[in-house]
Design an enzyme around this catalytic site. Structure first.
Site, PDB file in Angstrom:
ATOM      1  N   GLU A  83       0.834  -1.197   0.000  1.00 14.12           N
ATOM      2  CA  GLU A  83       0.000   0.000   0.000  1.00 14.12           C
ATOM      3  C   GLU A  83       0.873   1.254   0.000  1.00 14.12           C
ATOM      4  O   GLU A  83       0.346   2.361   0.123  1.00 14.12           O
ATOM      5  CB  GLU A  83      -0.891   0.028   1.242  1.00 14.12           C
ATOM      6  N   CYS A 120      -4.722  -4.303   2.498  1.00 17.03           N
ATOM      7  CA  CYS A 120      -3.940  -5.335   3.177  1.00 17.03           C
ATOM      8  C   CYS A 120      -4.144  -6.736   2.617  1.00 17.03           C
ATOM      9  O   CYS A 120      -3.265  -7.588   2.756  1.00 17.03           O
ATOM     10  CB  CYS A 120      -4.261  -5.330   4.666  1.00 17.03           C
ATOM     11  N   HIS A 244      -5.958 -11.125   9.810  1.00 18.13           N
ATOM     12  CA  HIS A 244      -5.413  -9.797   9.542  1.00 18.13           C
ATOM     13  C   HIS A 244      -5.368  -9.026  10.860  1.00 18.13           C
ATOM     14  O   HIS A 244      -6.361  -8.950  11.580  1.00 18.13           O
ATOM     15  CB  HIS A 244      -6.288  -9.071   8.533  1.00 18.13           C
TER      16      HIS A 244
END
Length: 445
Positions: A83, A120, A244
């Site tokens: 990112e 993500c 995550h």
């Protein structure tokens, strides 16, 4: 064809450390417990001024290849998930490929290189791409390098500032893997959401409360979708549940909702019924509001049961051990969770061959993926080869003034003359700018 999965893994953290309890909390006027208990974080990792997503990714990949005795001809694909890219055209994988070519014989001209973007979850999507490439027989006997690398920095005084982190995870995807084999079945939850985005800027725009809700909703959808193809999930079927992990507190929220779902209509729900009642069903209520209120009350009660807490301590908590000390790594966060969980099994002396992992990835915007992984025979040797404990111990401890300087140095919009705080050694380092504004790198002996 034999199974395909993660054959080897390496991890590289930023070389600087911000202590949240001792340094950050005091400057913010907060109690340390706001971070250590609320967020579940003790420290954040940061890149020094000569570190960035390329150096961290290339250093992780370099160590992996050297340890596995690989040369460049063994690699047929390099996928980078990030990112934090600094170019809208030239992918980070080309920079990392160039770094590797500077230290190994030969070249990577034959290798397919790309860059993945979906917040993500793109780290897992890159693993999926490599898996599919091998399964399709297009790899010509070669393996794939998947690298998730990010500097997860927020604007100063942003609510997400305490969750910052920087690091890279490099994974070798190959047939007959030594670490984990990936399942063919996957489940997805995806929707057009605006909870987190980075429109032409280094630091993100975040709707924190909405992001938590979207994360939980998409993960639930992915879990339900996985069961459509993989069958019902039972808590006892999985040794670990790497999720995550933007911060461990988020995983605490997700874990109890997952447990509630996967214990529904099982003997576990029956056994807990005498203690907290059965799970509410929508048909038992006149409207959605009453049902949701009852479901929330049940969830709160479930979280306090010994049965749930025992499952959480065994299945979820070990996956958070590294994240607590490095913060959020965006694309790498679920892969850090996997490493932490399996590392805990090794340290406990467990025989984990054949144990299964229920892996939950998420990316804002928003999409979640659920899949299953099975631990393979060579797992312990792979985990024992990691040096993450040494990396964490060797980090430079930032003062708050130093943190402010380093933070500004990594803002794309500002020129910076901040001096490095550590000395590069046996690693790739940023080496200035090229004639077209490209970033240059060198290997420092």
């Amino acid at each position: 064809m034999t199974g395909v999965g993660i054959d080897a893994v390496e991890i590289r953290t930023g070389k600087l450390k911000l202590d949240l309890a001792e340094t950050f909390a005091d400057e913010m006027g907060d109690a340390p417990e706001k971070y250590t208990k609320g967020l579940g974080l003790y420290a954040s990792s940061f890149p020094d001024t000569y570190e960035d997503i390329v150096t961290m990714g290339a250093n992780a990949a370099h160590r992996l290849m050297e340890r596995k005795g690989l040369d460049l001809d063994d690699i047929g694909r390099i996928d980078v998930a990030t990112e934090s890219a600094f170019d809208h055209s030239k992918p980070v994988s080309t920079y990392i490929g160039g770094c590797l070519e500077s230290v190994f014989e030969g070249d990577l001209h034959h290798a397919n290189k790309g860059e993945r973007k979906f917040a993500c979850v793109s780290g897992t999507q890159s693993v999926d791409d490599a898996y599919n490439w091998i399964k399709a027989g297009r790899n010509r006997g070669r393996a794939a390098l998947v690298i998730a690398t990010d500097t997860a920095l927020y604007a100063r005084d942003d609510p997400g500032e305490a969750t910052q982190g920087a690091g890279a995870v490099a994974m070798l995807i190959d047939e007959d893997p030594d670490l984990v084999e990936l399942s063919t079945d996957q489940g997805y939850g995806s929707a057009d959401e605006t909870d987190f985005l980075k429109p032409q800027q280094q630091f993100p725009s975040v709707d924190g409360k909405r992001s938590v809700k979207v994360y939980l909703a998409r993960m639930r959808e992915a879990l339900i979708d996985y069961e459509r193809v993989g069958g019902d999930i039972h808590p006892d079927d999985f040794r670990l549940g790497p999720f995550h992990t933007p911060f461990p507190g988020m995983v605490r929220k997700a874990a109890v909702l997952a447990y509630r779902h996967i214990t529904r209509d099982t003997e576990i729900e029956d056994e807990l019924a005498t203690e907290i009642g059965r799970q509410p069903r929508p048909e038992g209520f006149e409207d959605d509001e009453a049902y949701m209120e009852a479901l929330s009350e049940y969830t709160d009660a479930l979280k306090e049961t010994e049965r749930y807490q025992s499952w959480y301590d065994r299945t979820i908590d070990p996956t958070l051990d590294i994240s607590r000390h490095v913060g959020n790594w965006y694309t790498g966060s679920v892969h850090v969770a996997r490493i932490a969980g399996i590392k805990a099994l090794a340290e406990a002396g467990e025989d984990a061959v054949g144990d299964r992992l229920l892996v939950g990835s998420y990316g804002s915007g928003a999409q979640a993926e659920i899949h299953v992984e099975t631990i393979k025979d060579g797992w312990r040797e792979e985990i024992d080869a990691l040096d993450i404990d040494e990396q964490l111990e060797a980090r430079y401890d930032l003062s708050f003034d130093e943190y402010e300087d380093v933070h500004d140095a990594h803002n794309f919009d500002e020129e910076s003359a901040v001096e490095e705080l550590t000395v590069p050694e046996s690693e790739f380092a940023f080496d200035g700018w090229g004639r077209m504004g490209e970033r240059k790198y060198r290997y420092v002996e």
